[in-house]
Design a protein around this motif. Structure first.
Motif, short mmCIF file in Angstrom:
data_model
loop_
_atom_site.label_atom_id
_atom_site.label_comp_id
_atom_site.label_asym_id
_atom_site.label_seq_id
_atom_site.Cartn_x
_atom_site.Cartn_y
_atom_site.Cartn_z
N GLN A 158 0.85 -1.20 0.00
CA GLN A 158 0.00 0.00 0.00
C GLN A 158 0.88 1.24 0.00
N PRO A 159 0.44 2.33 -0.63
CA PRO A 159 1.23 3.57 -0.58
C PRO A 159 1.58 3.97 0.86
N GLU A 160 0.66 3.74 1.80
CA GLU A 160 0.91 4.10 3.21
C GLU A 160 2.06 3.28 3.79
N THR A 161 2.09 1.99 3.46
CA THR A 161 3.15 1.15 4.05
C THR A 161 4.48 1.37 3.34
N PHE A 162 4.46 1.75 2.05
CA PHE A 162 5.72 2.10 1.37
C PHE A 162 6.34 3.32 2.05
N GLU A 163 5.51 4.24 2.49
CA GLU A 163 6.01 5.42 3.19
C GLU A 163 6.47 5.04 4.61
N GLN A 164 5.65 4.24 5.29
CA GLN A 164 6.01 3.85 6.67
C GLN A 164 7.32 3.08 6.71
N MET A 165 7.57 2.26 5.69
CA MET A 165 8.75 1.38 5.77
C MET A 165 10.04 2.18 5.93
N VAL A 166 10.13 3.36 5.31
CA VAL A 166 11.34 4.16 5.48
C VAL A 166 11.26 5.03 6.74
N ARG A 167 10.05 5.42 7.13
CA ARG A 167 9.91 6.25 8.34
C ARG A 167 10.24 5.45 9.60
N ILE A 168 9.88 4.18 9.63
CA ILE A 168 10.08 3.41 10.88
C ILE A 168 11.43 2.70 10.92
N ALA A 169 12.18 2.71 9.80
CA ALA A 169 13.46 2.00 9.78
C ALA A 169 14.50 2.77 10.59
N ALA A 170 15.38 2.03 11.26
CA ALA A 170 16.49 2.64 12.00
C ALA A 170 17.57 3.08 11.01
N PRO A 171 18.41 4.03 11.40
CA PRO A 171 19.56 4.37 10.55
C PRO A 171 20.37 3.11 10.20
N ALA A 172 20.83 3.05 8.96
CA ALA A 172 21.56 1.89 8.44
C ALA A 172 20.71 0.61 8.45
N GLY A 173 19.41 0.79 8.51
CA GLY A 173 18.51 -0.36 8.51
C GLY A 173 18.33 -0.97 7.13
N ARG A 174 17.70 -2.12 7.12
CA ARG A 174 17.41 -2.79 5.84
C ARG A 174 15.91 -2.99 5.69
N VAL A 175 15.45 -2.70 4.49
CA VAL A 175 14.02 -2.78 4.19
C VAL A 175 13.83 -3.76 3.04
#
Ligand code: ZN
Ligand code: ZN
Length: 348
Positions: free
Chosen positions: A246-263
């Protein structure tokens, strides 16, 4: 034999079809159970999936790619020992010759065909023919339903490989459909913590909890980025699996990731776009990985299923005979009646 065909978006019919011919190296498999996948539902609802259209089939299309069955007959050069055995089916028929196949990446073979997509009949049928090299014997202690769920489970095994999840890391799974739930099941066994799962459907969040999620969030009631920040002491999730598309979860995935995280991106959206805020992903130096199906991971999925007693059957909430496929697809497409994975049983 009977098979289901998608005549036009939203309309399935059960029709008679001749028994398929068994060629060299192939098996005739009586399909005992077939799962309804989110990608089948895209084709059913929208008439396309990821830029591939129903119209490309040039006529009615037999959908379905998640299945198990019993080998009835084999063609020339194939192992006759398979006859009578229950097998699960690897749905991607790769070429086996190209540089990617030879390099152990058949999931990106440019010459492959795939069950249930234009060019290859799917498994919502009483019989399919399939290369015996892609028919894996199923031990007796693996149920028909679990045999079907090996397909999404193998995708999750591959996805965890790609992200190289480390035990003890904070992980978030966005979307608690079958793909999100098989991730949850494996991640819980891999001792990731916290293990946060989101979905807009509470009954799916309940199942995520049973499968080992430590926190569940419903974005209709909760601010997901704020909640993930709070759960992770402000850091964010080290690993994020986007399984909703979903467009909402595509946005959330980068907002909730930690620095140097992997998505890892597994979800597919109807408009074939992946929008997220560039600065969020860039400033954190995220690895955003596109996950492509399973990759030689069926064997490991089967091993984990048995060794870790994974409760895959819990996902198989509904069963329908082939004649009820229209009702089955409508129920699954509308998320009605508590459905998670719908299973069609073509011989009932
Ligand atoms: Zn699928
Ligand atoms: Zn190839």
């Amino acid at each position: 034999m009977k098979q289901a065909v998608l005549i036009s978006p939203g309309r399935l019919e059960v029709v008679d079809a001749p028994l398929p011919e068994v060629g060299a190296g192939q098996a005739l498999v009586a399909v005992l159970a077939a799962g309804i996948c989110g990608s089948d539902l895209h084709m059913f609802k929208e008439g396309s999936i990821g830029g591939i259209a129903l119209a490309d089939a040039g006529g009615p299309l037999v959908p379905g790619h998640e299945c198990m069955g019993r080998v009835e007959r084999v063609g020339a050069g194939a192992d006759p020992g398979l006859v009578g055995r229950r097998v699960f089916i690897e749905p991607a028929i790769n070429c086996g010759q190209c540089r990617w196949c030879l390099a152990g990446k058949p999931n990106v073979c440019p010459h492959h065909t795939f069950l249930g997509l234009p060019g290859q009949g799917g498994c919502l049928a009483q019989y399919i023919v399939h290369p015996t090299r892609l028919c894996e014997p199923l031990p007796d202690d693996v149920s028909d339903d679990a045999g079907v769920l090996l397909e999404p489970l193998a995708i999750a095994v591959h996805s965890l490989d790609r992200l190289a999840v480390a035990a003890g890391s904070a992980v978030a799974v966005l979307g608690a459909g079958p793909i999100g739930l098989v991730h949850t099941m494996l991640l819980a066994r891999d001792a990731t913590a916290p293990l946060i799962v989101t979905d807009v459907l509470d009954y799916r969040l309940e199942l995520a909890r049973r499968l080992g999620a430590t926190h569940v969030l419903n974005p209709r009631r909760e601010d997901v980025p704020a909640a993930v920040a709070q759960i992770t002491g402000g850091d964010g999730a080290d690993f994020v699996f986007e399984c909703a598309g979903q467009p909402e979860t595509f946005e959330q995935m980068v907002r909730i990731a930690a620095p140097a995280g992997r998505v890892g991106v597994l979800g597919i959206h109807g408009d074939d776009r992946l929008p997220f805020t560039h600065s969020q992903a860039r400033r954190k130096g995220l690895d955003v990985l596109m996950i492509r199906r399973a990759n030689l991971t069926f064997g490991r999925a089967l091993t984990r299923l048995r060794d870790e007693h994974l409760p895959a059957d819990l996902l198989a909430t509904h069963h329908w005979p082939l004649e009820k496929c229209q009702q089955a697809f409508e129920t699954a497409a509308a998320y009605r009646d508590g459905v998670v994975k719908g299973i069609i049983r073509p011989w009932e």
